[in-house]
Design a protein around this motif. Sequence first.
Motif, short mmCIF file in Angstrom:
data_model
loop_
_atom_site.label_atom_id
_atom_site.label_comp_id
_atom_site.label_asym_id
_atom_site.label_seq_id
_atom_site.Cartn_x
_atom_site.Cartn_y
_atom_site.Cartn_z
N LEU A 83 -1.37 6.32 5.23
CA LEU A 83 -1.88 7.06 4.18
C LEU A 83 -3.09 7.62 4.32
CD1 LEU A 83 -1.01 4.15 1.81
CD2 LEU A 83 0.29 6.18 2.26
N ALA A 105 -4.12 6.32 -1.70
CA ALA A 105 -4.17 4.88 -0.98
C ALA A 105 -4.76 3.91 -2.05
CB ALA A 105 -4.77 4.91 0.31
N CYS A 159 0.77 -1.16 -0.03
CA CYS A 159 -0.05 0.01 -0.01
C CYS A 159 0.92 1.08 0.10
CB CYS A 159 -0.81 -0.05 1.27
SG CYS A 159 -2.37 -1.35 1.07
N ARG A 160 1.93 1.06 0.64
CA ARG A 160 2.77 2.28 0.69
C ARG A 160 3.41 2.54 -0.58
NH1 ARG A 160 3.58 5.58 4.90
NH2 ARG A 160 5.79 5.94 4.18
N ALA A 179 -5.04 1.52 5.13
CA ALA A 179 -4.47 2.90 4.65
C ALA A 179 -4.02 3.61 6.06
CB ALA A 179 -5.57 3.42 4.01
N ALA A 183 0.82 4.08 -3.29
CA ALA A 183 0.44 5.14 -2.86
C ALA A 183 1.50 6.12 -3.40
CB ALA A 183 0.21 5.34 -1.48
#
Length: 105
Positions: A98, A63, A53-54, A93, A57
Amino acid sequence: MVAKTIAGKTVEVNEEGFMINPNEWTEEIAVEIAKEEGIPELTAEHWKIINFCRQSAGASGKAPTLRQITVGTGVSTKELFALFPKGPAKKVARIAGLGKPEGCV
Protein backbone atom coordinates in the motif's frame (compact mmCIF):
# COMPACT_ATOMS: atom_id res chain seq x y z
CA MET A 1 8.86 6.04 -9.82
CA VAL A 2 11.26 3.18 -10.17
CA ALA A 3 10.83 -0.37 -11.37
CA LYS A 4 11.99 -2.90 -8.78
CA THR A 5 12.05 -6.68 -8.94
CA ILE A 6 10.67 -8.25 -5.78
CA ALA A 7 10.14 -12.02 -5.47
CA GLY A 8 10.73 -12.36 -9.22
CA LYS A 9 8.07 -9.81 -10.17
CA THR A 10 8.80 -6.32 -11.47
CA VAL A 11 6.69 -3.66 -9.76
CA GLU A 12 6.66 0.14 -9.69
CA VAL A 13 7.69 1.75 -6.39
CA ASN A 14 8.02 5.36 -5.30
CA GLU A 15 11.20 6.96 -3.94
CA GLU A 16 10.44 5.58 -0.44
CA GLY A 17 9.91 2.02 -1.65
CA PHE A 18 6.10 1.94 -1.42
CA MET A 19 4.38 0.08 -4.25
CA ILE A 20 2.45 2.33 -6.65
CA ASN A 21 -0.15 -0.26 -7.69
CA PRO A 22 -1.53 -2.41 -4.83
CA ASN A 23 -2.97 -4.81 -7.43
CA GLU A 24 0.58 -5.95 -8.30
CA TRP A 25 1.08 -7.18 -4.71
CA THR A 26 1.38 -10.88 -3.88
CA GLU A 27 2.03 -12.74 -0.64
CA GLU A 28 5.48 -13.66 -1.99
CA ILE A 29 6.24 -9.94 -2.43
CA ALA A 30 5.09 -9.34 1.16
CA VAL A 31 7.50 -11.97 2.46
CA GLU A 32 10.43 -10.38 0.59
CA ILE A 33 9.59 -6.81 1.70
CA ALA A 34 9.22 -8.05 5.29
CA LYS A 35 12.75 -9.49 5.11
CA GLU A 36 14.01 -6.11 3.81
CA GLU A 37 12.26 -4.51 6.81
CA GLY A 38 14.02 -6.86 9.25
CA ILE A 39 11.13 -9.27 9.79
CA PRO A 40 12.51 -12.71 8.90
CA GLU A 41 9.19 -14.56 9.06
CA LEU A 42 5.54 -13.50 8.79
CA THR A 43 3.41 -15.26 11.40
CA ALA A 44 -0.38 -15.67 11.47
CA GLU A 45 -0.53 -12.50 13.61
CA HIS A 46 1.42 -10.55 10.98
CA TRP A 47 -0.93 -11.80 8.24
CA LYS A 48 -3.99 -10.83 10.28
CA ILE A 49 -2.73 -7.23 10.32
CA ILE A 50 -1.53 -7.24 6.68
CA ASN A 51 -4.87 -8.59 5.46
CA PHE A 52 -6.81 -6.07 7.55
CA CYS A 53 -4.74 -3.23 6.08
CA ARG A 54 -5.30 -4.43 2.52
CA GLN A 55 -9.06 -4.75 3.09
CA SER A 56 -9.22 -1.34 4.77
CA ALA A 57 -7.24 0.29 1.95
CA GLY A 58 -9.43 -1.42 -0.64
CA ALA A 59 -12.50 0.18 0.95
CA SER A 60 -11.04 3.64 1.66
CA GLY A 61 -8.32 4.01 -0.95
CA LYS A 62 -5.74 4.82 1.77
CA ALA A 63 -3.45 2.81 4.01
CA PRO A 64 -4.90 2.73 7.56
CA THR A 65 -3.37 4.72 10.40
CA LEU A 66 -1.89 3.14 13.50
CA ARG A 67 -5.10 3.81 15.43
CA GLN A 68 -7.28 2.31 12.70
CA ILE A 69 -5.11 -0.82 12.71
CA THR A 70 -5.27 -1.28 16.49
CA VAL A 71 -9.03 -0.69 16.63
CA GLY A 72 -9.76 -2.81 13.56
CA THR A 73 -7.64 -5.81 14.54
CA GLY A 74 -7.86 -5.72 18.33
CA VAL A 75 -4.05 -5.78 18.47
CA SER A 76 -2.62 -3.36 21.03
CA THR A 77 -0.15 -0.66 20.03
CA LYS A 78 2.50 -2.45 22.09
CA GLU A 79 1.88 -5.73 20.23
CA LEU A 80 1.90 -3.89 16.90
CA PHE A 81 5.32 -2.39 17.69
CA ALA A 82 6.58 -5.86 18.67
CA LEU A 83 5.39 -7.34 15.35
CA PHE A 84 6.45 -4.40 13.16
CA PRO A 85 9.24 -2.57 15.06
CA LYS A 86 10.11 1.10 14.48
CA GLY A 87 7.07 2.59 12.77
CA PRO A 88 4.51 -0.19 12.44
CA ALA A 89 1.87 1.65 10.36
CA LYS A 90 4.45 2.64 7.75
CA LYS A 91 6.14 -0.77 7.82
CA VAL A 92 2.94 -2.80 7.50
CA ALA A 93 1.71 -0.54 4.68
CA ARG A 94 4.91 -1.17 2.75
CA ILE A 95 4.71 -4.94 3.34
CA ALA A 96 1.02 -4.94 2.37
CA GLY A 97 1.81 -3.20 -0.93
CA LEU A 98 0.00 0.00 0.00
CA GLY A 99 0.96 3.67 -0.09
CA LYS A 100 2.43 5.50 2.85
CA PRO A 101 -0.20 6.15 5.56
CA GLU A 102 -1.24 9.77 6.05
CA GLY A 103 0.54 11.40 8.95
CA CYS A 104 3.64 9.19 8.75
CA VAL A 105 6.96 10.97 8.53
